[in-house]
Scaffold this motif. Structure first.
Motif, PDB file in Angstrom:
ATOM      1  N   UNK A  90      63.834  48.755  26.521  1.00  0.00           N
ATOM      2  CA  UNK A  90      63.340  49.099  27.895  1.00  0.00           C
ATOM      3  C   UNK A  90      63.031  47.651  28.566  1.00  0.00           C
ATOM      4  N   UNK A  91      62.147  47.226  28.134  1.00  0.00           N
ATOM      5  CA  UNK A  91      61.469  45.888  28.738  1.00  0.00           C
ATOM      6  C   UNK A  91      62.353  44.673  28.882  1.00  0.00           C
ATOM      7  N   UNK A  92      63.239  44.505  27.782  1.00  0.00           N
ATOM      8  CA  UNK A  92      64.165  43.316  27.856  1.00  0.00           C
ATOM      9  C   UNK A  92      65.499  43.521  28.632  1.00  0.00           C
ATOM     10  N   UNK A  93      66.007  44.797  28.572  1.00  0.00           N
ATOM     11  CA  UNK A  93      67.472  45.169  28.940  1.00  0.00           C
ATOM     12  C   UNK A  93      67.353  45.993  30.233  1.00  0.00           C
ATOM     13  N   UNK A  94      66.796  47.097  30.197  1.00  0.00           N
ATOM     14  CA  UNK A  94      66.840  47.963  31.065  1.00  0.00           C
ATOM     15  C   UNK A  94      66.329  47.905  32.451  1.00  0.00           C
ATOM     16  N   UNK A  95      64.842  47.391  32.127  1.00  0.00           N
ATOM     17  CA  UNK A  95      64.072  47.339  33.520  1.00  0.00           C
ATOM     18  C   UNK A  95      64.772  46.145  34.212  1.00  0.00           C
ATOM     19  N   UNK A  96      65.019  45.167  33.744  1.00  0.00           N
ATOM     20  CA  UNK A  96      65.384  43.849  34.450  1.00  0.00           C
ATOM     21  C   UNK A  96      66.397  44.004  35.080  1.00  0.00           C
ATOM     22  N   UNK A  97      67.522  44.880  34.566  1.00  0.00           N
ATOM     23  CA  UNK A  97      68.666  45.128  35.314  1.00  0.00           C
ATOM     24  C   UNK A  97      68.493  45.933  36.636  1.00  0.00           C
ATOM     25  N   UNK A  98      67.503  46.595  36.837  1.00  0.00           N
ATOM     26  CA  UNK A  98      67.148  47.649  37.923  1.00  0.00           C
ATOM     27  C   UNK A  98      66.056  46.986  38.769  1.00  0.00           C
ATOM     28  N   UNK A  99      65.073  46.306  38.263  1.00  0.00           N
ATOM     29  CA  UNK A  99      63.965  45.898  39.356  1.00  0.00           C
ATOM     30  C   UNK A  99      63.580  44.472  39.087  1.00  0.00           C
ATOM     31  N   UNK A 110      54.415  52.956  26.537  1.00  0.00           N
ATOM     32  CA  UNK A 110      55.923  52.730  26.828  1.00  0.00           C
ATOM     33  C   UNK A 110      56.555  53.795  28.074  1.00  0.00           C
ATOM     34  N   UNK A 111      56.018  55.191  27.947  1.00  0.00           N
ATOM     35  CA  UNK A 111      56.418  56.232  28.752  1.00  0.00           C
ATOM     36  C   UNK A 111      55.859  55.727  30.258  1.00  0.00           C
ATOM     37  N   UNK A 112      54.352  55.306  30.181  1.00  0.00           N
ATOM     38  CA  UNK A 112      54.003  55.060  31.732  1.00  0.00           C
ATOM     39  C   UNK A 112      54.719  54.021  32.221  1.00  0.00           C
ATOM     40  N   UNK A 113      55.383  52.962  31.336  1.00  0.00           N
ATOM     41  CA  UNK A 113      55.705  51.753  32.158  1.00  0.00           C
ATOM     42  C   UNK A 113      57.043  52.010  32.804  1.00  0.00           C
ATOM     43  N   UNK A 114      57.850  53.306  32.440  1.00  0.00           N
ATOM     44  CA  UNK A 114      58.904  53.875  33.338  1.00  0.00           C
ATOM     45  C   UNK A 114      58.602  53.956  34.650  1.00  0.00           C
ATOM     46  N   UNK A 115      57.345  54.679  34.809  1.00  0.00           N
ATOM     47  CA  UNK A 115      57.092  55.064  36.224  1.00  0.00           C
ATOM     48  C   UNK A 115      57.170  54.229  37.244  1.00  0.00           C
ATOM     49  N   UNK A 116      56.889  52.899  36.849  1.00  0.00           N
ATOM     50  CA  UNK A 116      56.695  52.004  37.960  1.00  0.00           C
ATOM     51  C   UNK A 116      57.997  51.049  37.829  1.00  0.00           C
ATOM     52  N   UNK A 117      59.164  51.276  37.697  1.00  0.00           N
ATOM     53  CA  UNK A 117      60.224  50.608  37.822  1.00  0.00           C
ATOM     54  C   UNK A 117      61.057  51.346  38.926  1.00  0.00           C
ATOM     55  N   UNK A 118      61.676  50.540  39.550  1.00  0.00           N
ATOM     56  CA  UNK A 118      62.562  51.036  40.762  1.00  0.00           C
ATOM     57  C   UNK A 118      63.959  51.480  40.232  1.00  0.00           C
ATOM     58  N   UNK A 119      64.510  52.495  40.543  1.00  0.00           N
ATOM     59  CA  UNK A 119      66.099  52.616  40.367  1.00  0.00           C
ATOM     60  C   UNK A 119      66.332  53.480  38.866  1.00  0.00           C
ATOM     61  N   UNK A 120      65.526  53.883  38.171  1.00  0.00           N
ATOM     62  CA  UNK A 120      65.475  54.356  36.939  1.00  0.00           C
ATOM     63  C   UNK A 120      65.151  56.026  36.919  1.00  0.00           C
ATOM     64  N   UNK A 121      65.409  56.862  37.851  1.00  0.00           N
ATOM     65  CA  UNK A 121      64.861  58.130  37.998  1.00  0.00           C
ATOM     66  C   UNK A 121      65.351  58.981  36.756  1.00  0.00           C
ATOM     67  N   UNK A 122      66.506  58.754  36.392  1.00  0.00           N
ATOM     68  CA  UNK A 122      66.988  59.841  35.099  1.00  0.00           C
ATOM     69  C   UNK A 122      65.950  59.501  34.086  1.00  0.00           C
ATOM     70  N   UNK A 123      65.719  58.202  33.740  1.00  0.00           N
ATOM     71  CA  UNK A 123      64.978  57.833  32.559  1.00  0.00           C
ATOM     72  C   UNK A 123      63.558  58.431  32.920  1.00  0.00           C
ATOM     73  N   UNK A 124      62.825  58.066  34.041  1.00  0.00           N
ATOM     74  CA  UNK A 124      61.586  58.714  34.341  1.00  0.00           C
ATOM     75  C   UNK A 124      61.465  60.284  34.105  1.00  0.00           C
ATOM     76  N   UNK A 125      62.480  60.698  34.579  1.00  0.00           N
ATOM     77  CA  UNK A 125      62.570  62.368  34.275  1.00  0.00           C
ATOM     78  C   UNK A 125      62.707  62.729  32.822  1.00  0.00           C
ATOM     79  N   UNK A 126      63.283  61.792  32.167  1.00  0.00           N
ATOM     80  CA  UNK A 126      63.381  62.167  30.561  1.00  0.00           C
ATOM     81  C   UNK A 126      61.938  61.891  29.910  1.00  0.00           C
ATOM     82  N   UNK A 127      61.120  60.982  30.489  1.00  0.00           N
ATOM     83  CA  UNK A 127      59.766  60.776  29.700  1.00  0.00           C
ATOM     84  C   UNK A 127      58.828  61.708  30.233  1.00  0.00           C
ATOM     85  N   UNK A 128      58.884  62.387  31.298  1.00  0.00           N
ATOM     86  CA  UNK A 128      58.003  63.266  31.652  1.00  0.00           C
ATOM     87  C   UNK A 128      57.485  64.414  30.883  1.00  0.00           C
TER      88      UNK A 128
END
Length: 340
Positions: free
Chosen positions: A155-164, A270-288
């Motif tokens: 999440x931190x190294x590959x997914x988040x930097x690709x979107x935000x 880890x889950x809360x960190x996804x809430x503050x990344x732009x452009x990853x709505x499906x991932x955020x929905x999966x973590x809720x």
């Protein structure tokens, strides 16, 4: 030679007879094939994909999931299942450090076979840990922490930097021996003019011309948009899809067993960190649903969860444009930071 599966932990047929029975017809040949490569996994796990590719691991996971649904997996020999999870961990754990290149030349490349196999191995471990009636020895804290570390790192190294762009690594750190798909020299431009804005479910993104600029704390420099063009980053989207599958298993794992504070805090962070990344709505929905399960099951952690959310809200845009709606159990829940 016949495969030695070890002893049995139940009073039914012996391990050889059980694994040779009709319900195990698809599972056992793949299991034998995988166990034959134990030494390779110990010595050179990055080479396993040439002998046991991700598509075969996916078939093995499907056969295992069928046994789990039929409550048959829990009847398999405990020694064999422990041996299997140790092997699978040896496949996914070394891949935690793999870094995807985010350049345009690599955007449409297939997922690297080593990483693709590691993701399937991770999901197979989760399928074992969440199988009905599975012995608690297969849900060891050490194994759970290894799965958590793998997920959090990608999440931190590959997914988040690709979107935000606020999660971009410094250029000096982006080139390493573990980087996959490096398709250009360091002096080439990172221009994404050839990438259109088609929305593929992970959000469409603004230009990242300012991606090399210094970042202010908590965001991009000045008023540069945080979101990046990730719509055509096929490798990142394939990785994200597998991580979303992992979060579905995490919810079941939270509900099945009581975890240590270390695991709960790590998973919550880890889950809360996804809430503050732009452009990853499906991932955020999966973590809720996962954070919902943690909140319900661990009362002592509720205040910490709320504090982490409230102290992080200033990272989100305060406007109606920042409104995010999620469908949870047939209800649409809007999330507007400014109204918190």
């Amino acid at each position: 030679a016949a495969m030695d599966y070890g002893g049995s932990h139940h009073n039914g047929p012996g391990p050889d007879a059980l694994l040779a029975s009709a319900p195990f017809a698809k599972f056992t040949p793949l299991l034998d094939d995988l166990l034959e490569h134990e030494e390779l996994v110990r010595s050179a796990p990055h080479e396993l994909h040439a002998h046991f590719p991700a598509v075969k691991m996916a078939s093995f996971r499907a056969a295992l999931a069928t046994l789990a649904r039929q409550r048959l997996l829990a009847r398999a020999p405990l020694d064999m299942l422990l041996r299997l999870t140790a092997l699978l961990r040896g496949v996914f754990e070394p891949a935690s450090s793999l870094v995807l290149s985010l350049d345009a030349q690599s955007a449409n490349a297939p997922l690297h076979p080593h990483l693709a196999l590691a993701l399937e191995a991770l999901l197979t471990v989760l399928a074992i840990m969440t199988a009905p009636g599975i012995p608690r020895q297969l849900r060891s804290e050490d194994l759970i922490e290894a799965v958590l570390t793998f997920t959090k790192t990608h999440l931190r190294v590959n997914i988040f930097p690709a979107h935000d762009i606020s999660y971009l690594r410094p250029s000096s750190a982006s080139a390493s021996a573990n980087t996959l798909y490096t398709g250009r020299s360091d002096g080439e431009s990172d221009d994404d003019d050839d990438v259109d804005d088609d929305d593929d479910g992970f959000g469409d993104h603004a230009s990242d011309d300012n991606s090399s600029a210094p970042l202010a704390a908590g965001g991009a420099r000045g008023k540069a948009p945080r979101a990046r063009k990730a719509a055509k980053l096929r490798t990142v989207n394939m990785l994200t899809t597998k991580i979303i599958d992992a979060f579905a298993a995490w919810r079941a794992l939270v509900q099945l067993t009581t975890h240590s504070d270390t695991v709960v805090l790590g998973l919550t962070s880890m889950i809360l960190s996804t809430f503050f990344v732009e452009g990853v709505a499906p991932l955020q929905l999966a973590t809720l649903p996962v954070i919902q399960s943690i909140f319900a099951r661990y009362p002592l952690h509720r205040l910490t969860i709320l504090e982490d959310i409230l102290t992080s809200l200033d990272k989100l845009p305060v406007s109606r444009r920042g409104l995010r709606s999620y469908r949870i159990e047939h209800e649409i829940v809007p999330f507007l930071p400014g109204s918190a």
